[in-house]
Design a protein around this motif. Structure first.
Motif, mmCIF file in Angstrom:
data_model
loop_
_atom_site.group_PDB
_atom_site.id
_atom_site.type_symbol
_atom_site.label_atom_id
_atom_site.label_comp_id
_atom_site.label_asym_id
_atom_site.label_seq_id
_atom_site.Cartn_x
_atom_site.Cartn_y
_atom_site.Cartn_z
ATOM 1 N N ASP A 73 -2.741 -3.502 0.722
ATOM 2 C CA ASP A 73 -1.940 -2.310 1.028
ATOM 3 C C ASP A 73 -2.823 -1.278 1.740
ATOM 4 N N LYS A 92 -3.230 2.791 1.784
ATOM 5 C CA LYS A 92 -2.764 4.004 1.099
ATOM 6 C C LYS A 92 -2.806 5.256 1.982
ATOM 7 N N GLY A 99 2.271 6.464 -0.899
ATOM 8 C CA GLY A 99 2.666 5.334 -1.745
ATOM 9 C C GLY A 99 2.260 3.998 -1.128
ATOM 10 N N TYR A 143 1.584 -6.365 -11.610
ATOM 11 C CA TYR A 143 0.874 -6.016 -10.380
ATOM 12 C C TYR A 143 -0.555 -5.656 -10.754
ATOM 13 N N ASN A 153 0.165 -2.352 -12.640
ATOM 14 C CA ASN A 153 1.507 -1.783 -12.602
ATOM 15 C C ASN A 153 2.471 -2.785 -13.218
ATOM 16 N N ARG A 173 5.410 -3.728 -12.467
ATOM 17 C CA ARG A 173 6.493 -3.964 -11.490
ATOM 18 C C ARG A 173 5.891 -4.595 -10.262
ATOM 19 N N ASP A 175 5.208 -1.682 -3.827
ATOM 20 C CA ASP A 175 6.006 -1.258 -2.680
ATOM 21 C C ASP A 175 5.014 -0.653 -1.697
HETATM 22 N N1 GLY Z 1 1.698 -0.014 -3.048
HETATM 23 C C1 GLY Z 1 1.246 0.543 -4.254
HETATM 24 C C2 GLY Z 1 2.145 0.437 -5.396
HETATM 25 O O1 GLY Z 1 3.227 -0.106 -5.325
HETATM 26 O O2 GLY Z 1 1.796 0.924 -6.472
#
Ligand code: GLY
Length: 442
Positions: free
Chosen positions: A217, A219, A231, A278, A294, A296, A299
């Protein structure tokens, strides 16, 4: 089979899209806080309300005779939406409130790792008092990361040496504790990890942990990894399960840490962890370290992996809820790139209610896929809010080809928006590889 998706971001649009590809064509339902146009057209029916209200979600699910619920975001998990759905005999994909603390309370996560000697835990301290926290900053003698213990929508974590110096770090610690940022009155101070970040997501049925392709990802808001944290402005995955700068050992070590974590969550809370997990990891010179977990999918990372999923998503979800997941989950061996269009000024001073025009037919013809995030449809017009608006995913044999699909697709979205052109480019990926080689001395 009636399947409910709770949530209305691009991640939930990706979940609903994956469910809609299932061979037994489930009837899809959604409970959302605003009408996501992408989800709305995939479902048979949707309800609008407070997704963090267990009563409202259960009422909607019971009235519609839902057989299985998939809860996307973390806030409903923290509010106990899964607990209430399960008490009403609706099987769920998503952890109950207590196991979800692995994300919703960062002090729970670090204490759990330390107590059970889970690998990959950096040095840390947990503080409720400003002076004690400031003394720790003086004592530790290295740059630190400051994390409010509770949920802050991804905006609360700040890094000394990046966002501010030692004096600024102490000021931020005071702000976090004085304003009860994240609601839980604690701050976690951790040694700053140096390396390359990667995301490893998994399907979890309580005991079995099935890993997905790794993703990276981005940031920072602006090209070249500068500007404020967001995010996530975009992400990529490579053909296969690895990334160009991580080894098979990094991947396996990350997955093994996730397996250990699932076991100790059950031990400490008495409840099994079911849903998506995650893991955000740092590949360092000393191996893989845990930045955070995380409860979940990520995103934008959900868009990368769910677009690659070849197994039947409804079947996978059914097995997660039933505790009967096996290793037979298949992903295509392709690469993906996902980039977010966001309103001008995002994230600090974003424009609001920007009208967006999206030519999805042209984008699909190019091989691109659109996922709607913080937008709503009003009288046929698509309007943004102040957050990430539209994600575009490209899928191809290589990262570079997938990136080209996204670039071509972006030409068919207009409005007062911007995105990071550099994500998934050869130049940026080579920078990551070089950085990793420097760190590991190879
Ligand atoms: N892309 C970082 C998150 O979903 O926490």
């Amino acid at each position: 089979m009636k399947v409910l998706v709770v949530g209305n971001g691009a991640r939930e649009h990706a979940i609903a899209t994956a469910l809609s590809r299932s061979s037994d064509k489930p009837d899809l339902y959604a409970f959302m806080s605003a009408v996501n146009p992408g989800i709305a057209r995939l479902v048979k029916n949707y309800g609008i309300g407070n997704i963090c209200s267990p009563e409202q979600v259960v009422k909607y699910a019971v009235e519609n005779g839902i057989h299985l619920a998939v809860v996307g975001p973390e806030a409903p998990l923290e509010a106990g939406v899964v607990d209430s759905l399960e008490e009403n005999r609706i099987p769920c994909v998503g952890p109950r409130r207590k196991p979800a603390q692995i994300e919703t309370d960062k002090s729970f996560c670090r204490n759990l790792m330390r107590k059970n000697k889970v690998k990959g835990c950096p040095k840390f301290g947990i503080f409720e008092d400003v002076k004690d926290a400031c003394d720790y900053i003086d004592k530790i003698g290295v740059d630190i990361v400051i994390k409010p213990a509770g949920l802050t929508g991804g905006k609360g974590v700040k890094v000394m040496g990046e966002h501010f110096d030692k004096k600024g770090a102490k000021g931020y610690v005071k702000e976090v504790l004085d304003t009860r940022m994240g609601v839980i009155p604690k701050v976690i101070l951790e040694e700053r990890l140096i390396g390359e970040e990667f995301t490893l997501q998994a399907f979890v049925d309580g005991r079995n942990v099935v890993g997905m392709p790794a993703v990276q990802d981005h940031k920072r808001a602006y090209e070249g990894d500068v500007g404020p944290n967001t995010g996530g402005m975009g992400s990529y995955s490579d053909a296969g399960y690895l990334l160009p700068f991580i080894s098979k050992k990094d991947y396996d070590d990350g997955l093994s840490i996730m397996k250990e974590t699932i076991t100790v969550i059950k031990k400490e809370t008495g409840e099994e962890y079911k849903g998506f997990l995650y893991g955000q990891f740092m590949a360092t010179k000393d191996g893989v370290k845990v930045i955070e977990f995380n409860a979940r999918l990520g995103d934008p990372e959900a868009m990368n992996v769910l677009s690659l999923l070849e197994s039947d998503m409804t079947d996978v979800c059914r097995k997660i809820a039933a505790g009967s997941l096996d290793d037979k989950v298949k992903f295509s061996g392709k690469a993906t790139v996902c980039k977010y269009m966001v309103p001008e000024g995002y994230p600090d001073k974003p424009l609001n209610n920007v009208e967006v025009n999206v030519d999805e037919k042209k984008i699909n013809a190019l091989g691109g896929q659109v996922y709607y995030a913080s937008v709503r449809e009003e009288n046929g017009r698509i309007l943004t809010s102040k957050s990430r608006a539209i994600a575009v995913l490209g899928l191809s044999g290589t990262i570079s080809e997938a990136e080209k699909v996204v670039e071509e697709s972006m030409k068919h979205i207009s409005g007062k928006l911007f995105y990071r052109k550099d994500i998934g480019t050869k130049k940026l990926i080579e920078k990551r590889i070089k950085h990793m080689k420097q760190i590991r001395g190879k």
